[in-house]
Each structure stands twice: as C-alpha cells, then as structure tokens.
Design a protein around this motif. Structure first.
Motif: not given
Length: 507
Positions: A78-79, A81-82, A90-91, A93, A104
């Motif tokens: 997990y990122r 900041e996404d 927001r991207p 994923r 996200n």
C-alpha cells in the motif's frame, strides 16, 4: 443426559483489569469490508461523508474499542499517499495481496473521520513490505505532526482542520514471516527494519505504542524462533508483539473445533514464554505485551476465500464472506474467554474483520445490514466485562477430540467490578453430547442478586442468520439459572455460550 460443571472463583484472586482494547476490530481494504461495507455513497443510510449509518450504529452496538487499518496483507503493497487529497485525483491501483483493484476513494483521512463517528481508537499499520523507514516517518508526520511541516500542512489542507489525527497505536508491518506476504522477510531482515523504523518513529514522537510482527500463526516452522530473533533486536523500542490465529471445523472434526480455545491458550502462553526469555536474556525490567490483532473463525478452504485471478482485478469483490453458525458463535465466544483470562499479557486484540469479510456485520450493496451469530458474544462481552478479570477454576467432564486428545467440556471466565458490585460470568458448554448442570459458589462476593442469564444455543448447531432471518441465532433468556443462598445453578445446553450477570443486592 447431563453432567455437572463446578466453577470456583473469589474476588481476591485476580488476573488483571479488563482492557477495553481487548474489544478491537479490523478494517482492511479487502473484499467488501470498506467499499459497500463501511462506505457506500448513495446508500439510503449514507451520511454526508458516504458512510453507512446503519453500519456505524451496529459498530457502536458491537462495542468495538479500536480498529486496525488498512491491513492486513493489503498494507504490504500500500502507498498511503494514494489515499489522501482530492478524491478525483487519486490513482487506482492493483492490490496484489487480494488480486483486486482499489480506487483509493477511502484513505487515511476518511478512515479517521469514520473512526471518530464510530467512537473507536485507530490502530494504523505501516508498509514494511515494499517500503520502509521513510514511508513510516512520512505517514506519521502526515497523521500526527502539528501544522507547520510539509506533510502536516498537506493534512490541514486536505481535511480543513488543524488538529492532528493523533494516532497512538502503530503496527510495524503485517505477517512479515509469511511467504505469501509482499516483501516477505526472514527474521533477521524484519528485526532490523522494524527496529530502525521504531527508533526513527520515536524520534518524531517518543510516546507512540509500537507493535512488532510476531509469527503469522503457531504452525509456522519458525514460530517462537521468529519472536526470539525479533524481540532480541527490537525489545527496547517496541511495546507489543502481534499474534494471529484463525480456527474452523476441518474434515467434519466438530470436537476439535469446539476445543479451539485450548490452542489459543497454548499460543498465548508460548509467546509470553518467548518474550520473557528475551527479557531475562537482555536483563530488562519492562515486559513485552501481546497485540492479538487478528483472530476469528475463518473457513479458509471455502470457495469464497479464493481471490480473483488472471485478468480479473475487480473493485470490492465478494471475498471471505463466511456465514457463521451457532457453533461458530460458541467457539468465537470461547476465544473471547481465552483472551480475557490472559488480560495480564494480552494488551490489545482485533477481531478480523468488522464488516462482510469474516465479519459479525453483513451488508447488501444498496440494501440491508444484519448481525451474524458471532455478533452477540462479542457485543455482550464488550458491554458487560468490567473491572477485574478473575481466576476461574473449572471442574467438568471431558470429551475426546483428534487434535487435543482430551478437553474439558466447559470453559469460563469472570469479571468483577468491585466499585459497582457487578459480576459477570461467561461460560461455554463445548461438548456436543449433552447438557451441563452448572454450580457456582458465590458466597465470597457477599449478597448478590441475579440480573439476567442469556444463552446462545440452537438445536441445529449449523443454523445461521441471514438478511431475511437475522434473529435465527441469538441469545435467549435462560430461565433455568437461579441464585439461592449464594449458590448459582442452571442448565447449559450442549454447544452453547452463556452470560450470567449478577449485582450487589439492594435490599
């Protein structure tokens, strides 16, 4: 056919105070736990932030004290900041852990908004799989630092509020001993990164409570050796080590399943022994506590536990949506008994999970929410376990089972609130062969009166609740329970969980 079970307890023999954190839960970006679970904009009950208020109400009724987030296996890729900033930027994923897609839409800020509405304490897990020290410091700064730094100012801009999230409980990764984990590490590798992460996080905030990863389960080949290596390195910078366990009926072995709490007792005692060995070896005063931050009944062999595959990367697929029976609820209640009786060393616990995914709360997208059978032992134990956990000696007949050989037909724990005079007994009959006649001498507690006795039992141990029949399995008054001259008696039907509440007599 009935046999007798005798419980012996005394207010002088105490284990530890009841810990509210024992009644934690877990929200992971897995299946429908988040999307159409806690969050579903457009649902008839959704509030202005898109959260289902029917689920919020059930969460509060369940008595959840803390919630671990955002994973689980999910967190190891997990990122964080996404999941912050404008939602439309927001991207999306791929989540490799569960072969799904995450838009996200819900991230750290949304979760904290939900946690405040639910009245729960957040427990946040950092990614030590694909990331490490810097990622942990960044999310800590974003979450907790006062306004005036680069990332805390981003939080203020994103949330419109100057207050920090003030998250105190932090997990240093998840199940890093498991080969299934993204960024899996051996004990030495994990011990090093966890220690360095903990040390750096304490430079930002020395008063955090930090949880190191223990073994994913007691059947791991490296169990205990892993804890030994990790704690030898990290002992001075962490407060707890995690424990995870799941149980299910396997190959029709009902008897072993009913005795599952015997294994949880062994697991906890083994982790305590290992932690205390390291304490002695390092000549330290402090004791490492246990965060039992994943536990439940989970039928991992069922089709609903198999994630998608190939080119299919769906958002919020139906995953791990076990439907729980009356027998599952009895075993589940017995696991809570085990956790309570180890309150001297289990400082925190998280039922995995809260909604839809191996959960006590189920929802329909756009539709109803209802309680699974396991909802009831958790809600009642959370509500009425108060004061001090007492030692309880159980004298009961035994039954044979394949896994443990011989197990006691009954198990129990008690809590005593000396100030209010409230006494609660939690008792299971885990034998399928017949009723147990309960006998308890309560003379040491002074004059008491019986408040209520509730028993969860069904003639069909495999009966379960559904949206159409949500009360098929639920606790019912047990009219056989009586108190006479300081002696409590009653009948415990086969495969049952019972709560008996008593209070200081008023006349």
């Amino acid at each position: 056919m009935s046999s007798h079970v005798t419980l012996t307890l005394n207010p002088a023999f105490r284990v530890a105070p009841v810990r509210r954190r024992t009644f934690g839960a877990f929200v992971e970006h897995l299946g429908r736990c988040v999307y159409t679970g806690i969050h579903e904009p457009g649902h008839p009950s959704a509030d202005a932030d898109g959260f289902r208020t029917d689920v919020l109400e059930l969460t509060r009724e369940l008595g959840v004290s803390s919630v671990r987030y955002p994973g689980g296996n999910f967190v190891s890729g997990y990122r964080w900041e996404d999941g912050v900033g404008p939602v439309d930027e927001r991207p999306a994923r791929h989540d490799l852990a569960w072969h799904s897609s995450d838009p996200n839409t819900v991230g750290l800020d949304e979760f904290m908004t939900w946690a405040r509405k639910a009245g729960v304490e957040p427990m946040y897990a950092v990614n030590l799989g694909t990331r490490g020290v810097q990622e942990a410091l960044d999310v800590l700064e974003y979450a907790n630092a006062p306004a005036g730094t680069h990332l805390s100012d981003q939080r203020v801009a994103n949330t419109g509020a100057s207050e920090s999230h003030d998250i105190r409980l932090w997990c240093l990764g998840n199940e890093m001993d498991g080969p299934w984990q993204i960024g899996h590490k051996n004990a030495e590798e994990y011990a090093r990164v966890a220690t360095e992460t903990a040390r750096a996080m304490r430079m930002e905030d020395p008063d955090l409570e930090l949880i190191a990863c223990g073994s994913s389960n007691a059947q791991m080949e490296t169990f205990a050796a892993w804890e030994n290596t990790v704690l030898t390195e990290a002992y001075d910078v962490v407060d707890m080590i995690s424990a995870h366990v799941y149980y299910s009926e396997k190959d029709g072995d009902q008897a072993s399943f009913l005795a599952s709490a015997d294994d949880m007792d062994y697991f906890i005692d083994s982790v305590v022994a290992t932690a205390d060995h390291v304490r002695a070896k390092l000549k330290r005063d402090k004791r490492i506590m246990i965060s039992f931050d994943e536990w439940n009944v989970w039928y991992q062999h069922r089709a609903e536990s198999r994630p998608p595959s190939g080119d299919d990367w769906p958002v919020a697929p139906v995953l791990l949506e076990d439907i729980y029976s009356a027998m599952d609820a009895v075993v589940f209640g017995n696991l809570l008994i085990s956790l309570l009786r180890h309150s001297d060393r289990v400082a925190s616990a998280s039922l995995a999970q809260l909604v839809n995914v191996i959960a006590p709360i189920m929802t329909e997208p756009g539709g109803r929410a209802w309680k699974q059978s396991t909802f009831h032992p958790f809600a009642l134990t959370s509500r009425f376990a108060k004061g001090e956990v007492l030692q309880v000696t159980v004298e009961a007949p035994t039954f044979e089972n394949q896994r443990f050989g011989t197990s006691a037909s009954a198990d129990a724990v008690a809590t005593w609130d000396e100030e209010s005079g409230d006494l609660a007994l939690f008792v299971v009959n885990r034998d399928a062969s017949g009723t147990l006649e309960l006998g308890v001498d309560l003379g040491a507690f002074g004059d008491l009166e019986l408040v209520e006795a509730l028993t969860l039992h069904h003639e069909d141990p495999y009966a379960a609740n559904s949206a159409d029949a949500p009360d098929t399995v639920a606790p019912q008054p047990n009219s056989s329970v009586a108190l006479d001259g300081g002696r409590l008696t009653g009948e415990l039907p086969s495969i049952s969980w019972t709560l008996v509440r008593l209070a200081r007599a008023t006349s």
